[in-house]
Design a protein around this motif. Structure first.
Motif, short mmCIF file in Angstrom:
data_model
loop_
_atom_site.label_atom_id
_atom_site.label_comp_id
_atom_site.label_asym_id
_atom_site.label_seq_id
_atom_site.Cartn_x
_atom_site.Cartn_y
_atom_site.Cartn_z
N LEU A 1 -4.85 6.53 -2.14
CA LEU A 1 -5.16 5.17 -2.54
C LEU A 1 -6.48 4.76 -1.93
O LEU A 1 -6.68 4.87 -0.72
N TYR B 1 -5.60 -1.01 -9.03
CA TYR B 1 -5.86 -0.18 -7.86
C TYR B 1 -6.63 1.07 -8.25
O TYR B 1 -6.57 1.56 -9.38
N LEU C 1 2.27 1.84 -3.48
CA LEU C 1 1.23 2.33 -4.39
C LEU C 1 0.91 3.80 -4.11
O LEU C 1 0.69 4.59 -5.04
N ASP D 1 -8.20 1.50 -2.87
CA ASP D 1 -8.08 0.06 -2.65
C ASP D 1 -7.24 -0.55 -3.77
O ASP D 1 -6.94 0.12 -4.76
N TYR D 2 -6.88 -1.80 -3.59
CA TYR D 2 -6.17 -2.51 -4.66
C TYR D 2 -6.52 -3.98 -4.59
O TYR D 2 -6.97 -4.49 -3.56
N GLU E 1 0.83 -1.21 0.00
CA GLU E 1 0.00 0.00 0.00
C GLU E 1 0.86 1.25 0.00
O GLU E 1 0.57 2.22 -0.71
#
Length: 432
Positions: A278, A297, A265, A280-281, A262
């Protein structure tokens, strides 16, 4: 000195080796003196093969597992893939290579029972399991890129690794059973394009592992950006990988803690969208060793558009060129990309209905002996679609070509320095 021959080497005024971005491995960048006590490749074969051939065996537990993994309806390739995938996922690499253990593998049943072994152990196990289903396979002594290249006319033990070659449907398929994230039929970068020594049943032969082309090593990134309003934007990104990029992506996603994934990202989102968040992924095919991995994502952010006057906005440059390798005016070593590679990028921007494109950058293309690059901006309805393709045709840029390569790359970096200008209208865009 009696029957002995004394050799001596003397080096004076050795310059310090200054590391350079993307330089070749030290095994290729520094001088080396090779010594060997082998007079022929046959002599090497006659020494090593007896250490390995009697370890190629199966016991009842191994037979049961093999026939649990395969069935008669499978093709030879499907059987080989099932057994290979079992080995890379269930046999851990543990190297205890001192004394005789540095050269002699353990019996295959022992490796199977312990569920660990070094590279030659894992190779012997895979060869043994292949043999149980009638697939001929052989251990391969290989020197990866960390050791000097094999000299065909200099029989020597220039090997630091052991892999497998299998005969399947009339073709030789090289496989590395230590490659935990390497799909069947592929090889780690360090194994590719190497001269190797294959220990067949009755003789040893020099062969070469394949080096896969740029189309095999792909990173494909697709991003869709949609505006809620002029300040708020939402995005979805999909990254698909093949070849060496899939190996690296799978290793990162499989062995990193979710919190670290996370965080990485978030950093990537910040690079493209300051203040981005962010949402979600998810990961697809992480444990499916039959197809490439997919990372998706979702994110959001503000201030993507840069104000350029009354009702005028700029979308930042979308294309990019990596100039790290050409930061120096001159280089002592060539640029080493390891393998040919392909990068494909698509960015789709969905504009609010009241916005229209005022200025769209022109296409940019460059084709030269080392790479081909092209990018294009298109306007479709109320969408801007950006596509970029960068294909590294060569895996190495020679020092003598560095000046020209640097010039082309820097000019290309200037050429793509363009931005999109959009204009806010007084109402919804009229259909033509």
């Amino acid at each position: 000195m009696g029957d002995n021959i004394l050799y001596s080497w003397k080096f004076n005024n050795i310059e310090q080796l200054i590391p350079e971005p993307q330089m070749p491995p030290l095994s290729e960048a520094t001088p080396v003196i090779l010594l060997s006590t082998f007079e022929s490749w046959k002599q090497l074969y006659d020494w090593w093969w007896p250490l390995a051939k009697d370890k190629i065996q199966v016991n009842e537990p191994m037979k049961a597992k093999v026939h649990e993994l395969v069935n008669p309806a499978m093709t030879a390739t499907e059987k080989a893939q099932a057994l290979y995938n079992f080995c890379i996922r269930n046999i851990r690499y543990v190297g205890v290579e001192y004394g005789q253990a540095g050269y002699e593998p353990h019996p295959a049943p022992e490796i199977f029972s312990n569920k660990y072994g070094d590279c030659k152990d894992q190779a012997i196990l895979l060869v043994s399991m292949f043999g149980e289903v009638g697939i001929k396979a052989y251990p391969v002594l290989i020197g990866t890129r960390e050791v000097p290249k094999l000299q065909n006319d200099f029989p020597s033990l220039l090997f630091n690794h052991c892999i497998v070659v299998a005969e399947i449907d009339g073709e030789f398929i090289f496989l590395d059973p230590t490659g935990e994230t390497v799909l069947f039929g592929d090889l780690p970068a360090g194994d590719q394009g190497r001269d190797v020594f294959v220990c067949f049943e009755n003789e040893g032969k020099l062969m070469q592992t394949p080096k896969y082309p740029a189309s095999h090593n792909q990173a494909v990134k697709k991003t869709v950006l949609s505006f809620a309003d002029v300040k708020e934007i939402k995005g979805q990104r999909e990254i698909r990988t093949q070849g060496i990029f899939d190996q690296g992506q799978r290793a990162w996603l499989r062995y990193s803690m979710p919190a670290l994934i996370e965080e990485t990202l978030r950093q990537k989102i910040q690079d493209a969208l300051p203040g981005g968040r962010l949402a979600d992924y998810k990961i697809e095919n992480l444990d499916d060793m039959k197809q490439g991995i997919v990372l998706l994502y979702n994110f959001s952010g503000s201030d993507f558009l840069i104000k350029a006057g009354e009702k005028m906005w700029v979308i930042p440059q979308l294309g990019s060129i990596d100039l790290d390798a050409v930061s120096k005016n001159e280089r002592n070593f060539g640029i080493d990309f390891s393998l040919p590679q392909t990068f494909l990028t698509t960015i789709e921007i969905n504009l609010p209905l009241e916005y229209r494109v005022k200025s769209l950058p022109k296409p940019v293309e460059s084709d030269n002996p080392w790479f081909s690059y092209k990018h294009r901006y298109e306007e479709k309805e109320n969408k801007i679609i950006f596509t970029e393709e960068n294909v590294y045709k060569k895996d190495f840029i020679d020092v003598k070509d560095y000046g020209e390569y640097k010039k082309i790359l820097e000019q290309l970096s200037k050429d793509i320095r363009q931005s999109i200008v959009v204009e806010e209208g007084d109402g919804p865009k009229q259909e033509k």
